[in-house]
Motif scaffolding. Structure first.
Motif, mmCIF file in Angstrom:
data_model
loop_
_atom_site.group_PDB
_atom_site.id
_atom_site.type_symbol
_atom_site.label_atom_id
_atom_site.label_comp_id
_atom_site.label_asym_id
_atom_site.label_seq_id
_atom_site.Cartn_x
_atom_site.Cartn_y
_atom_site.Cartn_z
ATOM 1 N N TRP A 16 0.073 7.747 -6.896
ATOM 2 C CA TRP A 16 1.207 6.839 -7.029
ATOM 3 C C TRP A 16 0.836 5.428 -6.572
ATOM 4 C CZ3 TRP A 16 4.310 4.088 -3.575
ATOM 5 C CH2 TRP A 16 5.537 3.642 -4.067
ATOM 6 N N ILE A 17 0.194 5.320 -5.409
ATOM 7 C CA ILE A 17 -0.220 4.011 -4.878
ATOM 8 C C ILE A 17 -1.262 3.376 -5.797
ATOM 9 C CG2 ILE A 17 -1.440 2.859 -2.989
ATOM 10 C CD1 ILE A 17 -0.208 5.029 -1.111
ATOM 11 N N GLU A 19 -1.856 3.830 -8.959
ATOM 12 C CA GLU A 19 -1.293 3.400 -10.242
ATOM 13 C C GLU A 19 -0.622 2.038 -10.099
ATOM 14 O OE1 GLU A 19 2.311 4.723 -13.195
ATOM 15 O OE2 GLU A 19 1.147 6.319 -12.236
ATOM 16 N N ARG A 20 0.110 1.833 -9.022
ATOM 17 C CA ARG A 20 0.796 0.568 -8.799
ATOM 18 C C ARG A 20 -0.162 -0.576 -8.496
ATOM 19 N NH1 ARG A 20 3.651 4.385 -9.047
ATOM 20 N NH2 ARG A 20 5.877 4.474 -9.285
ATOM 21 N N GLN A 21 -1.323 -0.252 -7.933
ATOM 22 C CA GLN A 21 -2.310 -1.290 -7.612
ATOM 23 C C GLN A 21 -3.378 -1.437 -8.687
ATOM 24 O OE1 GLN A 21 -3.902 -0.924 -3.641
ATOM 25 N NE2 GLN A 21 -1.875 -0.902 -2.718
#
Length: 108
Positions: A16-17, A19-21
């Motif tokens: 999740w982290i 993908e956002r970065q």
């Protein structure tokens, strides 16, 4: 004994982290001197594993640990917890003889 266990909850959070970065879903766990108990855990996203890393895969992500840090976390479980105390990665380390209240520092 397995070198390190990487839970599905931790792998999902790393994915999740990452993908956002816009980064690969690779979490690096390292151990450094310091903290209130002598050693402290450090987490960060990695671009790629290093040559001497142990790699643990779980679901959509990988955990990498360098050989020096591995000697201090062998047999540990890396998990992600989200509760009233906050959301954080947690290391359950059987090699730790003592720890601090925050859970990010330990002694052997």
């Amino acid at each position: 004994m397995t070198d390190v266990t990487f839970t599905e909850a931790a792998a999902a959070r790393v994915a999740w982290i990452a993908e956002r970065q816009g980064k690969p879903a690779i979490l690096r766990l390292s151990v450094e001197g310091g903290g209130c108990s002598g050693f402290q855990y450090r987490f960060g996203l990695a671009d790629a594993p290093e040559a001497d890393d142990v790699i643990v895969e779980a679901g959509p992500a990988r955990l990498v640990v360098d050989s020096m840090s591995l000697d201090l976390v062998r047999g540990a479980e890396v998990d992600f917890v989200d509760n009233l105390g906050g959301a954080h990665f947690k290391v359950a380390n059987p090699m730790a003889a003592a720890g601090c209240g925050c859970g990010s520092s330990f002694a052997i």
